[in-house]
Design an enzyme around this catalytic site. Sequence first.
Site, PDB file in Angstrom:
ATOM      1  N   ALA A   8       0.809  -1.224   0.000  1.00 56.80           N
ATOM      2  CA  ALA A   8       0.000   0.000   0.000  1.00 56.80           C
ATOM      3  C   ALA A   8       0.841   1.272   0.000  1.00 56.80           C
ATOM      4  O   ALA A   8       0.304   2.364  -0.111  1.00 56.80           O
ATOM      5  CB  ALA A   8      -0.921   0.000   1.219  1.00 56.80           C
ATOM      6  N   GLY A   9       2.166   1.114   0.128  1.00 54.34           N
ATOM      7  CA  GLY A   9       3.038   2.293   0.277  1.00 54.34           C
ATOM      8  C   GLY A   9       3.065   3.173  -0.962  1.00 54.34           C
ATOM      9  O   GLY A   9       2.713   2.745  -2.065  1.00 54.34           O
ATOM     10  N   GLN A  77      -5.900  -0.660   2.664  1.00 57.91           N
ATOM     11  CA  GLN A  77      -5.312  -0.381   3.988  1.00 57.91           C
ATOM     12  C   GLN A  77      -6.231   0.509   4.813  1.00 57.91           C
ATOM     13  O   GLN A  77      -6.770   1.502   4.306  1.00 57.91           O
ATOM     14  CB  GLN A  77      -3.944   0.284   3.833  1.00 57.91           C
ATOM     15  CG  GLN A  77      -3.302   0.562   5.183  1.00 57.91           C
ATOM     16  CD  GLN A  77      -1.849   0.963   5.069  1.00 57.91           C
ATOM     17  OE1 GLN A  77      -1.120   0.452   4.236  1.00 57.91           O
ATOM     18  NE2 GLN A  77      -1.426   1.866   5.931  1.00 57.91           N
ATOM     19  N   GLY A  82       1.775   3.269   7.702  1.00 61.08           N
ATOM     20  CA  GLY A  82       2.733   2.385   8.345  1.00 61.08           C
ATOM     21  C   GLY A  82       2.422   0.906   8.204  1.00 61.08           C
ATOM     22  O   GLY A  82       1.293   0.509   7.925  1.00 61.08           O
ATOM     23  N   GLY A 142      16.508  -1.848  10.548  1.00 63.23           N
ATOM     24  CA  GLY A 142      16.178  -2.035  11.955  1.00 63.23           C
ATOM     25  C   GLY A 142      17.092  -3.108  12.522  1.00 63.23           C
ATOM     26  O   GLY A 142      17.347  -4.126  11.863  1.00 63.23           O
ATOM     27  N   ASN A 166      16.411  -6.464  10.313  1.00 66.70           N
ATOM     28  CA  ASN A 166      15.043  -6.973  10.152  1.00 66.70           C
ATOM     29  C   ASN A 166      14.707  -6.902   8.660  1.00 66.70           C
ATOM     30  O   ASN A 166      14.760  -5.840   8.063  1.00 66.70           O
ATOM     31  CB  ASN A 166      14.118  -6.070  10.973  1.00 66.70           C
ATOM     32  CG  ASN A 166      12.663  -6.382  10.751  1.00 66.70           C
ATOM     33  OD1 ASN A 166      12.306  -7.452  10.267  1.00 66.70           O
ATOM     34  ND2 ASN A 166      11.812  -5.443  11.127  1.00 66.70           N
ATOM     35  N   HIS A 318      18.786   6.093 -31.800  1.00 65.69           N
ATOM     36  CA  HIS A 318      19.914   6.483 -32.656  1.00 65.69           C
ATOM     37  C   HIS A 318      21.023   7.116 -31.811  1.00 65.69           C
ATOM     38  O   HIS A 318      20.757   8.062 -31.070  1.00 65.69           O
ATOM     39  CB  HIS A 318      19.533   7.566 -33.690  1.00 65.69           C
ATOM     40  CG  HIS A 318      18.145   7.494 -34.194  1.00 65.69           C
ATOM     41  ND1 HIS A 318      17.791   6.753 -35.278  1.00 65.69           N
ATOM     42  CD2 HIS A 318      17.003   8.075 -33.750  1.00 65.69           C
ATOM     43  CE1 HIS A 318      16.488   6.894 -35.497  1.00 65.69           C
ATOM     44  NE2 HIS A 318      15.991   7.686 -34.579  1.00 65.69           N
TER      45      HIS A 318
END
Length: 411
Positions: A8-9, A77, A82, A142, A166, A318
């Site tokens: 969804a970002g 979402q 987030g 992270g 992460n 070209h």
Amino acid sequence: MKAVILAAGKGERLRPLTDDRPKVVLKVANKPIIEYVIETLDPFVDEFIIIVRYMKEKIIKLLGDEFHGKPITYVEQVEGEGTAKAIYSAKEYIEDGEAFFAVNGDIYFEEDAIRGLLHVFRKKNADAALVVKAFDDLSQFGLVEVEGDFVIRIKEKPGKVSGFANLGIYLFKSDVFEFIEKTEVSERGEYEITDTLNLILSSGKKIAYYEYRGYWNDIGRPWNLLEVNEYILKTKLKHSIRGQVEEGAVIVPPVEIGEGTIVRSGSYIIGPVKIGRNSRIGPNCFIRPYTSIGDNCHIGNAVEIKNSIIMDNSNAPHLNYVGDSIIGENTNLGAGTITANLRHDNKTIKVEVKGKLEDSGRRKLGAIIGHNVKVGINVSIYPGRKIGSNAFIGPGVVVDKNVPPNVLVVV
Ligand code: TTP
């Protein structure tokens, strides 16, 4: 098991390539990023739930309602930004006590990550599990701190330290939704799943981890597309010529040439190179390793391309040089247009990402050109410059600054 894929970002760091589409539909080695994620999850999953929002219709159109006979459900979402909000959106599709995968839709990884994740989750009888990978510099990631078989803490952007990153690949049980409900908004204004993981840990529940040693890339910035393209071409490409190659063309394997594509005499192609369907290549062009050219493209006479991604319906017809560059869909380079991909002082190339200059860490990086761009003749583009989608660049322009979308630039 079900897999929840986060798609969804807005992909702002990948502008201009995400000006008119979500990042997960962008093609790398001629295949959309999200298709790699789905294919990798496929052996472990019987249903896909894709969380969408930004330009969702493009994802739905691309994937349809099933993959290998397994249903794909699209879920918008819930309000808020987030990864935690994204995962929460799947709540009504997950039964009480059910375990499910949750995976970022914009990463490239291989099956071993999922196999290992499932294994540790079951073997350690954990409440949740995630995949980690050791890196020397975690400033972009992270940090996952572990003790024995379990995670003890997760720190976002810990700075230039080494440790486990992460990877955005998780296995949760339905109780994660209760913890997401308690997750507060972070400093950057998002509800982050890493904060949720810390809440799970402080409740005394156990999060297992799997150390993955394979290739992984978080496709956040334009040059990540080049990295993944190179990796896929280097490790997966099989020599296959479905199109027509005229006598007098030289093809050094592995090169994949799709149906309906014609490679004309005098073209010199050094693999690994992938060319889609119905494209016209040459005569007399030079295509060097780690180049992907999409469907319906035209690469013409006296054109050199290296280590680049040229998306569908785009032309370098070209006298062009395209090096370490990304060219979006439906884009045309005028005769004599050249991308510069190296600084004279040999310093690494910096690129403006979300208004801030970021070091790509690459000594060679060319142009990042959006979709539906018309570039005039004899245009010179400085290293690491971006040209927004639908821009018109007039003849002879020197592109030394980024060009926003939908503008006309003339000398
Ligand atoms: P990010 O890469 O952090 O965010 P983004 O995709 O919006 O990109 P940018 O920061 O460049 O704007 O997201 C990680 C993953 O989570 C990615 O697969 C997209 C997904 N995501 C959502 O599904 N919903 C969200 O609200 C956010 C922020 C991310």
